[in-house]
Design a protein around this motif. Structure first.
Motif, PDB file in Angstrom:
ATOM      1  N   ASN A 110       0.670  -0.928   0.023  1.00 42.91           N
ATOM      2  CA  ASN A 110      -0.158  -0.219   0.015  1.00 42.91           C
ATOM      3  C   ASN A 110       1.317   0.999  -0.392  1.00 42.91           C
ATOM      4  OD1 ASN A 110      -2.805   1.580  -0.441  1.00 42.91           O
ATOM      5  ND2 ASN A 110      -2.133   1.520   2.534  1.00 42.91           N
ATOM      6  N   TRP A 155      -0.134   6.699  -3.327  1.00 39.31           N
ATOM      7  CA  TRP A 155      -0.354   6.822  -4.757  1.00 39.31           C
ATOM      8  C   TRP A 155      -0.964   5.861  -4.833  1.00 39.31           C
ATOM      9  CZ3 TRP A 155       1.477   2.911  -7.000  1.00 39.31           C
ATOM     10  CH2 TRP A 155       2.738   2.393  -6.803  1.00 39.31           C
ATOM     11  N   GLY A 156      -1.220   4.806  -4.238  1.00 39.98           N
ATOM     12  CA  GLY A 156      -1.965   3.729  -4.679  1.00 39.98           C
ATOM     13  C   GLY A 156      -1.502   2.430  -4.056  1.00 39.98           C
ATOM     14  N   THR A 157      -1.433   1.335  -5.239  1.00 40.77           N
ATOM     15  CA  THR A 157      -1.004   0.003  -4.224  1.00 40.77           C
ATOM     16  C   THR A 157       0.330  -0.357  -5.098  1.00 40.77           C
ATOM     17  OG1 THR A 157      -2.682  -0.603  -3.960  1.00 40.77           O
ATOM     18  CG2 THR A 157      -1.866  -2.435  -4.156  1.00 40.77           C
ATOM     19  N   SER A 201     -11.836  -3.503  -8.444  1.00 38.83           N
ATOM     20  CA  SER A 201     -12.202  -3.317  -7.677  1.00 38.83           C
ATOM     21  C   SER A 201     -12.873  -3.502  -6.792  1.00 38.83           C
ATOM     22  CB  SER A 201     -12.230  -1.162  -7.997  1.00 38.83           C
ATOM     23  OG  SER A 201     -13.254  -1.390  -8.253  1.00 38.83           O
ATOM     24  N   THR A 214      -8.689  -1.553 -13.844  1.00 35.88           N
ATOM     25  CA  THR A 214      -8.110  -1.021 -13.806  1.00 35.88           C
ATOM     26  C   THR A 214      -6.824  -1.923 -15.164  1.00 35.88           C
ATOM     27  OG1 THR A 214      -8.274   0.364 -12.483  1.00 35.88           O
ATOM     28  CG2 THR A 214      -5.674   0.657 -13.438  1.00 35.88           C
ATOM     29  N   THR A 272      -0.858   0.583  -9.427  1.00 33.81           N
ATOM     30  CA  THR A 272      -2.316   0.735 -10.454  1.00 33.81           C
ATOM     31  C   THR A 272      -3.312   2.229  -8.603  1.00 33.81           C
ATOM     32  OG1 THR A 272      -4.909   0.543  -9.592  1.00 33.81           O
ATOM     33  CG2 THR A 272      -3.498  -0.704  -8.013  1.00 33.81           C
ATOM     34  N   ALA A 273      -3.747   3.205  -9.352  1.00 34.75           N
ATOM     35  CA  ALA A 273      -4.321   4.009  -8.199  1.00 34.75           C
ATOM     36  C   ALA A 273      -4.833   3.545  -7.032  1.00 34.75           C
ATOM     37  CB  ALA A 273      -4.795   5.508  -9.027  1.00 34.75           C
ATOM     38  N   LEU A 274      -5.717   2.367  -7.516  1.00 34.68           N
ATOM     39  CA  LEU A 274      -6.594   1.827  -6.209  1.00 34.68           C
ATOM     40  C   LEU A 274      -5.323   1.684  -4.957  1.00 34.68           C
ATOM     41  CD1 LEU A 274      -8.228  -0.176  -8.377  1.00 34.68           C
ATOM     42  CD2 LEU A 274      -9.652   1.530  -7.634  1.00 34.68           C
ATOM     43  N   SER A 275      -6.242   1.773  -3.610  1.00 36.89           N
ATOM     44  CA  SER A 275      -5.603   1.843  -2.881  1.00 36.89           C
ATOM     45  C   SER A 275      -6.048   0.415  -2.982  1.00 36.89           C
ATOM     46  CB  SER A 275      -6.742   2.544  -1.662  1.00 36.89           C
ATOM     47  OG  SER A 275      -7.964   2.320  -1.887  1.00 36.89           O
TER      48      SER A 275
END
Length: 232
Positions: A148, A151-153, A174, A180, A207-210
């Motif tokens: 983590n 900025w994301g993961t 997600s 993504t 990825t921008a996903l957390s």
């Protein structure tokens, strides 16, 4: 006539064997030589012990009393022996230090008691939180590592038991179902992690996903079809 002052004159000076000119020259040398001053201190006790010894023959008037010749020879032999010991000790110490330096790496690798040196551990391709899965239908297996970030993961990925030729990509899905693309690659024949090509595919992505927003990863074949799903 005065002769050249040397470090070996310490014993003669301590015993009063130097002539007046030579004694003054040695005393001038002594003021700037710490080695001679230290050795003179060691010779002081011997000089005091010999101060009460009667000479074997009377000396002419005006001449300082001289210890017997055997004593002078003994002092000179002791000085020569001490110098040899210091030279040998220095040479031995230098040789030992050089040998230790050359053997340093070997010592470090044999402290564990093994007869053979162990190779350094290789860095793992997968870092962080690990998740693994195998697809019963396609036979493909894979592992993801998640770290983590603000900025994301950060994602590390390993894929095996996949035959080529293929074109694939990895998708992060997600919790809301949004997808993504993390990265894409080509699988050449014969493939990855299969007979004839045993090494798996490894890659890094992001990825921008957390981390909390990711529910799974999927390996998708370009043109349609899913090879593998890795729940996280």
């Amino acid at each position: 006539m005065s002769f050249q002052v040397e470090h070996t004159d310490v014993g003669a000076y301590a015993l009063g064997l130097l002539e007046a000119d030579d004694r003054r020259a040695f005393e001038a040398h002594l003021r700037g030589c710490g080695v001679c001053r230290a050795e003179l201190g060691e010779m002081g006790a011997l000089a005091e012990a010999l101060s009460g010894v009667d000479p074997a023959e009377a000396e002419p008037p005006g001449e300082p009393a001289r210890p017997p010749a055997p004593v002078i020879d003994l002092v000179r032999r002791k000085q020569a022996r001490d110098r040899r010991v210091r030279r040998v000790a220095y040479a031995a110490g230098a040789a030992a230090a050089a040998a230790l330096f050359r053997a340093g790496v070997g010592v470090g690798t044999t402290l564990g008691g093994d007869d053979e040196q162990k190779p350094p551990p290789q860095a793992q391709a997968i870092v962080g939180e690990r998740h693994q899965a195998t697809d019963a239908g396609t036979g493909a297996s894979g592992t993801v590592g998640l770290v983590n970030k603000k900025w994301g993961t950060q994602i590390s990925f390993e894929l095996a038991k996949v035959k080529g030729p293929l074109k694939c990509h990895l998708e992060a899905v997600s919790t809301s179902g949004a997808r993504t693309v993390v990265g894409g690659w080509r699988v050449p024949a014969p493939g990855y992690g299969v007979p004839g090509s045993p090494k798996p595919l490894t890659m890094q992505g992001a990825t921008a996903l957390s981390r909390d927003e990711i529910s799974r990863f999927q390996v998708v074949v370009d043109g349609g079809g899913t090879l593998l799903t890795i729940p996280v």
